[in-house]
Design a protein around this motif. Sequence first.
Motif, PDB file in Angstrom:
ATOM      1  N   TYR A 267       0.835  -1.205   0.000  1.00 10.82           N
ATOM      2  CA  TYR A 267       0.000   0.000   0.000  1.00 10.82           C
ATOM      3  C   TYR A 267       0.871   1.259   0.000  1.00 10.82           C
ATOM      4  O   TYR A 267       1.831   1.360   0.759  1.00 10.82           O
ATOM      5  N   VAL A 268       0.489   2.198  -0.855  1.00  7.81           N
ATOM      6  CA  VAL A 268       1.232   3.451  -0.993  1.00  7.81           C
ATOM      7  C   VAL A 268       0.252   4.600  -0.779  1.00  7.81           C
ATOM      8  O   VAL A 268      -0.815   4.644  -1.387  1.00  7.81           O
ATOM      9  N   ILE A 269       0.633   5.535   0.105  1.00  8.83           N
ATOM     10  CA  ILE A 269      -0.205   6.699   0.373  1.00  8.83           C
ATOM     11  C   ILE A 269       0.485   7.941  -0.174  1.00  8.83           C
ATOM     12  O   ILE A 269       1.712   8.070  -0.097  1.00  8.83           O
ATOM     13  N   SER A 270      -0.311   8.802  -0.764  1.00 10.84           N
ATOM     14  CA  SER A 270       0.198  10.068  -1.300  1.00 10.84           C
ATOM     15  C   SER A 270      -0.879  11.117  -1.096  1.00 10.84           C
ATOM     16  O   SER A 270      -1.988  10.803  -0.663  1.00 10.84           O
TER      17      SER A 270
ATOM     18  N   SER B 201      -4.229  21.544  -0.148  1.00  7.28           N
ATOM     19  CA  SER B 201      -5.295  22.431  -0.622  1.00  7.28           C
ATOM     20  C   SER B 201      -4.714  23.750  -1.130  1.00  7.28           C
ATOM     21  O   SER B 201      -3.561  24.082  -0.859  1.00  7.28           O
ATOM     22  N   HIS B 202      -5.544  24.460  -1.835  1.00  6.39           N
ATOM     23  CA  HIS B 202      -5.226  25.809  -2.315  1.00  6.39           C
ATOM     24  C   HIS B 202      -4.056  25.828  -3.293  1.00  6.39           C
ATOM     25  O   HIS B 202      -3.293  26.790  -3.342  1.00  6.39           O
ATOM     26  N   GLY B 203      -3.883  24.757  -4.043  1.00  8.39           N
ATOM     27  CA  GLY B 203      -2.849  24.722  -5.067  1.00  8.39           C
ATOM     28  C   GLY B 203      -1.431  24.726  -4.540  1.00  8.39           C
ATOM     29  O   GLY B 203      -0.508  25.155  -5.235  1.00  8.39           O
ATOM     30  N   ASN B 204      -1.238  24.245  -3.319  1.00 13.40           N
ATOM     31  CA  ASN B 204       0.105  24.249  -2.726  1.00 13.40           C
ATOM     32  C   ASN B 204       0.936  23.032  -3.109  1.00 13.40           C
ATOM     33  O   ASN B 204       2.005  22.825  -2.559  1.00 13.40           O
ATOM     34  N   GLY B 205       0.459  22.201  -4.013  1.00 12.07           N
ATOM     35  CA  GLY B 205       1.261  21.101  -4.539  1.00 12.07           C
ATOM     36  C   GLY B 205       1.065  19.780  -3.838  1.00 12.07           C
ATOM     37  O   GLY B 205       0.235  19.621  -2.952  1.00 12.07           O
ATOM     38  N   ASP B 206       1.877  18.819  -4.277  1.00 12.10           N
ATOM     39  CA  ASP B 206       1.822  17.449  -3.766  1.00 12.10           C
ATOM     40  C   ASP B 206       2.705  17.296  -2.532  1.00 12.10           C
ATOM     41  O   ASP B 206       3.584  18.116  -2.266  1.00 12.10           O
ATOM     42  N   TRP B 207       2.477  16.206  -1.798  1.00 11.99           N
ATOM     43  CA  TRP B 207       3.373  15.862  -0.702  1.00 11.99           C
ATOM     44  C   TRP B 207       4.779  15.693  -1.270  1.00 11.99           C
ATOM     45  O   TRP B 207       4.961  15.372  -2.455  1.00 11.99           O
ATOM     46  N   ASN B 208       5.780  15.853  -0.433  1.00 17.07           N
ATOM     47  CA  ASN B 208       7.166  15.694  -0.883  1.00 17.07           C
ATOM     48  C   ASN B 208       7.456  14.279  -1.371  1.00 17.07           C
ATOM     49  O   ASN B 208       8.295  14.090  -2.246  1.00 17.07           O
ATOM     50  N   HIS B 209       6.791  13.298  -0.787  1.00 14.09           N
ATOM     51  CA  HIS B 209       7.043  11.895  -1.123  1.00 14.09           C
ATOM     52  C   HIS B 209       5.729  11.133  -1.223  1.00 14.09           C
ATOM     53  O   HIS B 209       4.715  11.551  -0.691  1.00 14.09           O
TER      54      HIS B 209
ATOM     55  N   MET C 200       1.514   2.473  12.555  1.00 13.51           N
ATOM     56  CA  MET C 200       1.891   2.184  11.177  1.00 13.51           C
ATOM     57  C   MET C 200       3.226   2.872  10.884  1.00 13.51           C
ATOM     58  O   MET C 200       3.603   3.839  11.542  1.00 13.51           O
ATOM     59  N   LEU C 201       3.939   2.336   9.911  1.00 15.36           N
ATOM     60  CA  LEU C 201       5.191   2.928   9.451  1.00 15.36           C
ATOM     61  C   LEU C 201       5.004   3.443   8.036  1.00 15.36           C
ATOM     62  O   LEU C 201       4.376   2.782   7.207  1.00 15.36           O
ATOM     63  N   TRP C 202       5.573   4.611   7.764  1.00 11.71           N
ATOM     64  CA  TRP C 202       5.590   5.172   6.416  1.00 11.71           C
ATOM     65  C   TRP C 202       7.042   5.276   5.984  1.00 11.71           C
ATOM     66  O   TRP C 202       7.860   5.866   6.677  1.00 11.71           O
ATOM     67  N   THR C 203       7.361   4.722   4.821  1.00 11.94           N
ATOM     68  CA  THR C 203       8.707   4.816   4.257  1.00 11.94           C
ATOM     69  C   THR C 203       8.596   5.489   2.896  1.00 11.94           C
ATOM     70  O   THR C 203       7.822   5.044   2.044  1.00 11.94           O
ATOM     71  N   ALA C 204       9.365   6.560   2.699  1.00 12.10           N
ATOM     72  CA  ALA C 204       9.321   7.275   1.429  1.00 12.10           C
ATOM     73  C   ALA C 204       9.766   6.343   0.307  1.00 12.10           C
ATOM     74  O   ALA C 204      10.762   5.627   0.441  1.00 12.10           O
ATOM     75  N   LYS C 205       9.014   6.335  -0.792  1.00 13.56           N
ATOM     76  CA  LYS C 205       9.350   5.456  -1.919  1.00 13.56           C
ATOM     77  C   LYS C 205      10.718   5.778  -2.484  1.00 13.56           C
ATOM     78  O   LYS C 205      11.451   4.876  -2.886  1.00 13.56           O
ATOM     79  N   ASP C 206      11.094   7.043  -2.510  1.00 15.40           N
ATOM     80  CA  ASP C 206      12.347   7.448  -3.135  1.00 15.40           C
ATOM     81  C   ASP C 206      13.481   7.670  -2.140  1.00 15.40           C
ATOM     82  O   ASP C 206      14.577   8.080  -2.529  1.00 15.40           O
TER      83      ASP C 206
ATOM     84  N   CYS D  36       8.815   7.153   8.975  1.00  9.56           N
ATOM     85  CA  CYS D  36       8.030   7.795  10.030  1.00  9.56           C
ATOM     86  C   CYS D  36       7.127   6.760  10.688  1.00  9.56           C
ATOM     87  O   CYS D  36       6.518   5.955  10.001  1.00  9.56           O
ATOM     88  N   LYS D  37       7.041   6.833  11.992  1.00 11.36           N
ATOM     89  CA  LYS D  37       6.128   5.958  12.735  1.00 11.36           C
ATOM     90  C   LYS D  37       4.999   6.807  13.282  1.00 11.36           C
ATOM     91  O   LYS D  37       5.222   7.819  13.944  1.00 11.36           O
TER      92      LYS D  37
END
Length: 147
Positions: free
Chosen positions: A98-101, A105-113, A126-132, A138-139
């Motif tokens: 599973y990948v979360i992205s 709001s307000h046109g401020n762009g996408d998450w960094n990862h 849960m643990l989040w590991t940046a794909k790149d 992050c826990k």
Amino acid sequence: MRNVFGIVLLFAFSLLLNSCSNENTLPEPPQEVTPATIAGVWKLAEWNNGEQLHENQYCYIVFDRRERTFKMYMNINSMYPRCVSGDFFIDKDVRLGYVISGNYSHGNGDWNHEYIVSDFKSESSMLWTAKDDKNDICKYIRCDAVP
């Protein structure tokens, strides 16, 4: 003949019991990550691959399953607390899981990862590991509300 049948039956029964031991059980499949299972309030407990947040730092994410939106309350990298919001997306990748992205709001762009969600225990953490960047881990732990 009756004794031979009894011995064979006893042998078969003992094999059956040994085959059901706990050592041979399969691991539980990973919990499904969906807007419904991730909904609620999560607190960042560790970041940068296990580093604790400083005493007065915090980051809370509130996921809304129906709208598929988030609100993030934080004071990391800022002198003042702030709240950012946006939309989030969950995809299932055949190789990664599973990948979360998301996007702000307000046109401020996408998450960094985009983050690979692992060790997901919907009731606790849960643990989040940046794909790149495999070192960006992050826990998050579930909590009742944003203080």
